[in-house]
Structure formats: C-alpha cells, structure tokens
Scaffold this motif. Structure first.
Motif, PDB file in Angstrom:
ATOM      1  N   CYS A 255       4.397  20.973  -5.193  1.00  0.00           N
ATOM      2  CA  CYS A 255       4.101  21.890  -6.131  1.00  0.00           C
ATOM      3  C   CYS A 255       3.303  21.442  -7.303  1.00  0.00           C
ATOM      4  N   ILE A 256       3.418  20.185  -7.663  1.00  0.00           N
ATOM      5  CA  ILE A 256       2.868  19.667  -8.870  1.00  0.00           C
ATOM      6  C   ILE A 256       1.333  19.307  -8.993  1.00  0.00           C
ATOM      7  N   GLN A 257       0.768  20.072  -9.653  1.00  0.00           N
ATOM      8  CA  GLN A 257      -0.752  19.451  -9.781  1.00  0.00           C
ATOM      9  C   GLN A 257      -0.844  18.313 -10.487  1.00  0.00           C
ATOM     10  N   PRO A 258      -1.098  17.111  -9.827  1.00  0.00           N
ATOM     11  CA  PRO A 258      -1.443  15.863 -10.589  1.00  0.00           C
ATOM     12  C   PRO A 258      -2.425  15.876 -11.689  1.00  0.00           C
ATOM     13  N   ARG A 259      -2.121  15.397 -12.915  1.00  0.00           N
ATOM     14  CA  ARG A 259      -2.764  15.255 -14.121  1.00  0.00           C
ATOM     15  C   ARG A 259      -3.943  14.192 -13.978  1.00  0.00           C
ATOM     16  N   THR A 260      -3.942  13.170 -13.112  1.00  0.00           N
ATOM     17  CA  THR A 260      -4.860  12.239 -13.335  1.00  0.00           C
ATOM     18  C   THR A 260      -4.999  11.761 -11.759  1.00  0.00           C
ATOM     19  N   LYS A 261      -5.846  10.977 -11.853  1.00  0.00           N
ATOM     20  CA  LYS A 261      -6.296  10.123 -10.166  1.00  0.00           C
ATOM     21  C   LYS A 261      -4.860   9.290  -9.760  1.00  0.00           C
ATOM     22  N   ALA A 262      -4.579   8.549 -10.816  1.00  0.00           N
ATOM     23  CA  ALA A 262      -3.374   7.725 -10.532  1.00  0.00           C
ATOM     24  C   ALA A 262      -2.069   8.351  -9.983  1.00  0.00           C
ATOM     25  N   ALA A 263      -1.952   9.626 -10.620  1.00  0.00           N
ATOM     26  CA  ALA A 263      -0.918  10.645 -10.380  1.00  0.00           C
ATOM     27  C   ALA A 263      -1.066  11.039  -9.043  1.00  0.00           C
ATOM     28  N   LYS A 264      -2.289  11.339  -8.699  1.00  0.00           N
ATOM     29  CA  LYS A 264      -2.607  12.054  -7.388  1.00  0.00           C
ATOM     30  C   LYS A 264      -2.467  11.104  -6.354  1.00  0.00           C
ATOM     31  N   GLU A 265      -2.654   9.702  -6.790  1.00  0.00           N
ATOM     32  CA  GLU A 265      -2.470   8.555  -5.445  1.00  0.00           C
ATOM     33  C   GLU A 265      -0.857   8.441  -5.400  1.00  0.00           C
ATOM     34  N   ALA A 266      -0.341   8.393  -6.678  1.00  0.00           N
ATOM     35  CA  ALA A 266       1.154   8.154  -6.457  1.00  0.00           C
ATOM     36  C   ALA A 266       1.904   9.321  -5.701  1.00  0.00           C
ATOM     37  N   GLN A 267       1.385  10.591  -5.870  1.00  0.00           N
ATOM     38  CA  GLN A 267       2.161  11.803  -5.286  1.00  0.00           C
ATOM     39  C   GLN A 267       1.589  11.962  -3.923  1.00  0.00           C
ATOM     40  N   ALA A 268       0.548  11.088  -3.342  1.00  0.00           N
ATOM     41  CA  ALA A 268       0.269  11.267  -1.937  1.00  0.00           C
ATOM     42  C   ALA A 268       1.166  10.060  -1.382  1.00  0.00           C
ATOM     43  N   LYS A 269       1.446   8.894  -2.257  1.00  0.00           N
ATOM     44  CA  LYS A 269       2.219   7.947  -1.628  1.00  0.00           C
ATOM     45  C   LYS A 269       3.598   8.314  -1.171  1.00  0.00           C
ATOM     46  N   ILE A 270       4.290   9.005  -2.321  1.00  0.00           N
ATOM     47  CA  ILE A 270       5.712   9.528  -2.230  1.00  0.00           C
ATOM     48  C   ILE A 270       5.796  10.359  -1.200  1.00  0.00           C
ATOM     49  N   LEU A 271       4.897  11.286  -0.986  1.00  0.00           N
ATOM     50  CA  LEU A 271       4.933  12.516   0.004  1.00  0.00           C
ATOM     51  C   LEU A 271       4.895  11.817   1.495  1.00  0.00           C
ATOM     52  N   THR A 272       4.148  10.638   1.686  1.00  0.00           N
ATOM     53  CA  THR A 272       3.986  10.254   2.809  1.00  0.00           C
ATOM     54  C   THR A 272       5.293   9.283   3.270  1.00  0.00           C
ATOM     55  N   TYR A 273       5.769   8.854   2.244  1.00  0.00           N
ATOM     56  CA  TYR A 273       6.924   7.816   2.334  1.00  0.00           C
ATOM     57  C   TYR A 273       7.904   8.783   2.593  1.00  0.00           C
TER      58      TYR A 273
END
Length: 86
Positions: free
Chosen positions: A43-61
């Motif tokens: 549900c979180i809209q990432p505020r930066t490219k780094a946050a978007k990448e971290a979000q993708a990693k955590i969701l995958t994991y």
C-alpha cells in the motif's frame, strides 16, 4: 528484519515514523501476520527510486519465504527453546 529496516530507512524521513512503522510491522511478523505486513508494504507509494527498489526486494523476499515466517507458531511449539542446547 534486515529487509524491513532497509525499506523503512529509504521510505521514511522522520525517525519517529520509521521507528513506529518498523515496530508495528515487527509485531505483526512475530504474530504470524505475514500477509498483513505484505499488504501494508504494498500500500505504500515509494517516495524515491531507492525506496521503490527496497520495496520490491522486501516484497519478493517475504512472498517467497512466507511459509518459513511463522515465528509465533515456532515459538509456541518451542522451536526457539532448543537453540543453543546442543
């Protein structure tokens, strides 16, 4: 928790927000509520490219390892009582 902290550090600017969010998610994880944590992260809209990448990693994991993330169940069954008893 490593992925959780990395995402939070990238996403939240205010330390109090970061600490509260991590605490809430950790509590959910420790209660076997992995699907709730995944939904919260989605549900979180990432505020930066780094946050978007971290979000993708955590969701995958978390999605790939949800079957292993039964901390309350393991604790209730005494799994952690046996650690270091050899």
């Amino acid at each position: 928790m490593e992925y959780l902290n990395k995402f939070a550090q990238e996403q939240f600017k205010i330390c109090e927000e970061l600490e509260k969010w991590v605490s809430d998610q950790t509590e959910s994880l420790l209660e076997d509520e992995i699907d709730t944590v995944i939904a919260d992260i989605e549900c979180i809209q990432p505020r930066t490219k780094a946050a978007k990448e971290a979000q993708a990693k955590i969701l995958t994991y978390y999605r790939n390892n949800r079957h292993r993330m039964k901390y309350k169940t393991d604790r209730d069954q005494g799994a952690y009582d046996r650690i270091g008893t050899d």
